[in-house]
Design a protein around this motif. Sequence first.
Motif, PDB file in Angstrom:
ATOM      1  N   VAL A   1      11.811  48.101  11.607  1.00 50.31           N
ATOM      2  CA  VAL A   1      10.811  48.941  10.935  1.00 50.31           C
ATOM      3  C   VAL A   1      11.357  49.288   9.562  1.00 50.31           C
ATOM      4  N   ARG A   2      10.537  49.111   8.551  1.00 45.04           N
ATOM      5  CA  ARG A   2      11.012  49.369   7.196  1.00 45.04           C
ATOM      6  C   ARG A   2      11.044  50.861   6.926  1.00 45.04           C
ATOM      7  N   SER A   3      12.154  51.312   6.375  1.00 41.39           N
ATOM      8  CA  SER A   3      12.268  52.733   6.084  1.00 41.39           C
ATOM      9  C   SER A   3      11.460  53.052   4.831  1.00 41.39           C
ATOM     10  N   VAL A   4      11.255  54.350   4.638  1.00 40.44           N
ATOM     11  CA  VAL A   4      10.533  54.798   3.436  1.00 40.44           C
ATOM     12  C   VAL A   4      11.280  54.322   2.192  1.00 40.44           C
ATOM     13  N   GLU A   5      12.614  54.404   2.260  1.00 44.10           N
ATOM     14  CA  GLU A   5      13.428  53.962   1.116  1.00 44.10           C
ATOM     15  C   GLU A   5      13.168  52.491   0.823  1.00 44.10           C
ATOM     16  N   GLU A   6      13.125  51.692   1.898  1.00 41.77           N
ATOM     17  CA  GLU A   6      12.926  50.247   1.708  1.00 41.77           C
ATOM     18  C   GLU A   6      11.585  49.961   1.047  1.00 41.77           C
TER      19      GLU A   6
ATOM     20  N   LEU B   1      11.992  50.717  -2.500  1.00 46.24           N
ATOM     21  CA  LEU B   1      12.839  49.714  -3.161  1.00 46.24           C
ATOM     22  C   LEU B   1      12.052  48.430  -3.409  1.00 46.24           C
ATOM     23  N   GLU B   2      11.241  48.066  -2.432  1.00 40.39           N
ATOM     24  CA  GLU B   2      10.443  46.842  -2.588  1.00 40.39           C
ATOM     25  C   GLU B   2       9.420  47.017  -3.703  1.00 40.39           C
ATOM     26  N   ARG B   3       8.868  48.225  -3.793  1.00 40.70           N
ATOM     27  CA  ARG B   3       7.893  48.469  -4.852  1.00 40.70           C
ATOM     28  C   ARG B   3       8.558  48.313  -6.226  1.00 40.70           C
ATOM     29  N   ARG B   4       9.776  48.830  -6.344  1.00 40.95           N
ATOM     30  CA  ARG B   4      10.489  48.717  -7.625  1.00 40.95           C
ATOM     31  C   ARG B   4      10.847  47.257  -7.906  1.00 40.95           C
ATOM     32  N   PHE B   5      11.233  46.553  -6.848  1.00 44.25           N
ATOM     33  CA  PHE B   5      11.579  45.128  -7.005  1.00 44.25           C
ATOM     34  C   PHE B   5      10.357  44.362  -7.511  1.00 44.25           C
ATOM     35  N   ASP B   6       9.202  44.590  -6.864  1.00 45.81           N
ATOM     36  CA  ASP B   6       7.973  43.889  -7.276  1.00 45.81           C
ATOM     37  C   ASP B   6       7.628  44.210  -8.734  1.00 45.81           C
ATOM     38  N   ALA B   7       7.839  45.479  -9.098  1.00 49.93           N
ATOM     39  CA  ALA B   7       7.515  45.873 -10.486  1.00 49.93           C
ATOM     40  C   ALA B   7       8.400  45.108 -11.466  1.00 49.93           C
ATOM     41  N   LYS B   8       9.675  44.959 -11.105  1.00 48.05           N
ATOM     42  CA  LYS B   8      10.606  44.205 -11.970  1.00 48.05           C
ATOM     43  C   LYS B   8      10.148  42.762 -12.111  1.00 48.05           C
ATOM     44  N   ILE B   9       9.775  42.168 -10.993  1.00 43.12           N
ATOM     45  CA  ILE B   9       9.315  40.769 -11.025  1.00 43.12           C
ATOM     46  C   ILE B   9       8.067  40.675 -11.903  1.00 43.12           C
ATOM     47  N   ASP B  10       7.127  41.620 -11.713  1.00 43.92           N
ATOM     48  CA  ASP B  10       5.888  41.598 -12.494  1.00 43.92           C
ATOM     49  C   ASP B  10       6.168  41.745 -13.987  1.00 43.92           C
TER      50      ASP B  10
ATOM     51  N   ALA C   1      22.785  40.112  -8.879  1.00 48.28           N
ATOM     52  CA  ALA C   1      23.306  40.020  -7.510  1.00 48.28           C
ATOM     53  C   ALA C   1      23.430  41.384  -6.839  1.00 48.28           C
ATOM     54  N   LYS C   2      23.776  42.421  -7.617  1.00 50.30           N
ATOM     55  CA  LYS C   2      24.006  43.735  -7.013  1.00 50.30           C
ATOM     56  C   LYS C   2      22.692  44.500  -6.786  1.00 50.30           C
ATOM     57  N   ASP C   3      21.595  44.001  -7.315  1.00 50.09           N
ATOM     58  CA  ASP C   3      20.305  44.689  -7.159  1.00 50.09           C
ATOM     59  C   ASP C   3      19.767  44.529  -5.742  1.00 50.09           C
ATOM     60  N   TRP C   4      18.978  45.501  -5.324  1.00 48.72           N
ATOM     61  CA  TRP C   4      18.308  45.372  -4.020  1.00 48.72           C
ATOM     62  C   TRP C   4      17.282  44.247  -4.121  1.00 48.72           C
ATOM     63  N   MET C   5      17.146  43.488  -3.037  1.00 49.21           N
ATOM     64  CA  MET C   5      16.117  42.425  -3.001  1.00 49.21           C
ATOM     65  C   MET C   5      15.619  42.267  -1.570  1.00 49.21           C
ATOM     66  N   PRO C   6      14.357  41.864  -1.383  1.00 47.99           N
ATOM     67  CA  PRO C   6      13.874  41.659  -0.015  1.00 47.99           C
ATOM     68  C   PRO C   6      14.646  40.508   0.631  1.00 47.99           C
ATOM     69  N   GLU C   7      14.826  40.631   1.938  1.00 48.08           N
ATOM     70  CA  GLU C   7      15.614  39.624   2.668  1.00 48.08           C
ATOM     71  C   GLU C   7      15.034  38.217   2.494  1.00 48.08           C
TER      72      GLU C   7
ATOM     73  N   LEU D   1       4.638  58.112  -2.270  1.00 48.49           N
ATOM     74  CA  LEU D   1       5.061  56.893  -1.583  1.00 48.49           C
ATOM     75  C   LEU D   1       3.883  56.263  -0.865  1.00 48.49           C
ATOM     76  N   PRO D   2       3.902  54.968  -0.709  1.00 54.26           N
ATOM     77  CA  PRO D   2       2.757  54.294  -0.086  1.00 54.26           C
ATOM     78  C   PRO D   2       2.740  54.407   1.434  1.00 54.26           C
ATOM     79  N   LEU D   3       2.815  55.636   1.954  1.00 53.30           N
ATOM     80  CA  LEU D   3       2.647  55.849   3.391  1.00 53.30           C
ATOM     81  C   LEU D   3       1.228  56.326   3.598  1.00 53.30           C
ATOM     82  N   LYS D   4       0.425  55.546   4.259  1.00 54.25           N
ATOM     83  CA  LYS D   4      -0.990  55.889   4.289  1.00 54.25           C
ATOM     84  C   LYS D   4      -1.393  56.584   5.575  1.00 54.25           C
ATOM     85  N   GLY D   5      -2.263  57.540   5.461  1.00 59.55           N
ATOM     86  CA  GLY D   5      -2.957  58.083   6.608  1.00 59.55           C
ATOM     87  C   GLY D   5      -2.150  59.000   7.505  1.00 59.55           C
ATOM     88  N   ALA D   6      -0.882  59.275   7.208  1.00 57.39           N
ATOM     89  CA  ALA D   6      -0.085  60.105   8.100  1.00 57.39           C
ATOM     90  C   ALA D   6      -0.404  61.585   7.927  1.00 57.39           C
ATOM     91  N   LEU D   7      -0.401  62.076   6.719  1.00 57.46           N
ATOM     92  CA  LEU D   7      -0.607  63.483   6.412  1.00 57.46           C
ATOM     93  C   LEU D   7      -1.465  63.600   5.164  1.00 57.46           C
TER      94      LEU D   7
END
Length: 368
Positions: free
Chosen positions: A52-57, A60-69, A76-82, A6-12
Motif C-alpha cells: 500500500v502506498r504511503s501518503v509520503e509516496e 513523492l510520486e507527484r513531485r517526480f511526475d512534475a519534474k518529468i513534465d 541517482a539519489k532522487d526518489w523514483m517510482p520502482e 494531498l491527493p487522498l480522496k473521499g476520506a474526510l
Amino acid sequence: MRLRRLPLKGALPAAQQSRIRGGRLVLNRKEFAMYTQAMDQQPKEERERKPVRSVEEVELERRFDAKIDAGDFIEAKDWMPEHYRKTLLRQISQHAHSEIVGMLPEGNWITRAPTLKRKAILLAKVQDEGGHGLYLYAAAETLGTSRDQMIDALHAGKAKYSSIFNYPTLSWADIGTIGWLVDGAAIMNQVPICRCSYAPYARAMIRICREESFHQRQGFDSLLVMMRDGTPEQRAMVQDAVNRWWWPCLMMFGPPDDQSPNSAQGMRWGIKRVSNDTLRQKFVDATAEQAKVLGVTLPDPLLKWNPEREHHDFGPIDWAEFWRVVGGDGPCNRERLAARVKAWDDGAWVRDAALAHARKQVTKQEAA
Ligand code: ACO
C-alpha cells in the motif's frame, strides 16, 4: 505559507485532510487512522501481497511526475517510482550488453584487416565499444544492481542484447557495413537518449554518441574506398554485405510502435524521446541518400521517395525473423553467448589479481 492538499480522496472533508506545509508532510491523525484501519480490515494474505502506498509516496510520486513534465533530469539519489527504476535498468543493461556483445562480430576481423591503417581503426573502434559498455554498466549500477548481477543475467540467457549482433560477419565488407549501417542506426536511436530523463544515462550517452559518429564515418569511408577504387569483386562484396545487413538494421529500432509494449510508458517518462517507427523512418531517409553516394543498391524494391509524405516508403519487415532472433534462435546467438561466457571465465585471473592488489593497497594504507 502555501498549503497543498494531498491527493487522498473521499476520506474526510477537505479541511481535515493531511497537508504538505513548507515541503513537510503534516498528517491528520484521524485521517491516518481511518486509512490504516482500512488496511487492517483486509485479509492478511492480501495485506502481505499488495504494497500500500504511503501518503509520503503519493506525494513523492507527484513531485517526480512534475519534474518529468517540466523536462528536469532525475539523479541517482532522487526518489523514483520502482517501475521507472526497473524500466531504466532493463534498457540500460540491455544497451550495455549490446555494446559488449557487439565487440565480437568485429573483433573477429582484427587479425584479418587488409592494411595497418584499417587494423588500427578497427582496434580503436572495438575498444571504444568496450568502453561504452563500461559507461553503461556504471550508469545502470547507480540504480542499485551490480555489474556482476547484470553480467550473470546475460550469461544465463535471461537478459537481452541487440538482435543485430546475432548475424555473422562473412567478409571484410561486413566491417565497413557495420560501421555505416549498424552504427548509423545506433546513433539515430542514441542521440535522443542524450536527453533521457535519467541524468547518469544521458551523460553516458553524450560521450558514446561522439564516438559512434566516428564509427559510422570510418565504416562509410571504408566502403567508399572499395566502391570507388576497388575491383569488381570488391564492389560485389560490398553490395553483398549491404544486402545481408539492411533488413536486420531496420529491425534494430524494435517492433512497430503499435506492437511495442514498453514505448508508451518509456515515452511518458522521457526515457525514450522518439518512437521506434519514427527513428526507423529517419534512418531509412538518411541512408537512402548515402547509398546513392556510395553507389550501392538497398535491397528493397519498394524503397521509394514519397513526395506527399516527404519520406521514403519501404517494404515490409520480417517481424517473425526479428522475434526468432530476439528469442535466441538467430544465426549466431549460441556462438555469441558462448564467446562471452568463455571471455568472462578466461578473465577470472585478471579480476582476482586486481582484487588482490586492491586489498594490498588498503592494508598498506591502514598500516601507514
Ligand atoms: N534487439 C533485441 N531486443 C529488442 C530489440 C532489438 N533490436 N528491439 C526491441 N527489443 C525488445 C525490447 O527490449 C523488449 O523486450 P523486454 O520487454 O523483454 O525488454 C521488446 O523487444 C519489445 O520492444 P519495445 O517495447 O519497443 O522495447 P523498448 O521500449 O525498450 O525499445 C529499444 C527497444 C528501442 C531497443 C530501446 O530499448 C532502446 O532505445 N535502447 C537503447 C539503445 C540500445 O540498446 N541499443 C543497442 C544497439 S546499438 C549498439 O550497441 C551499437
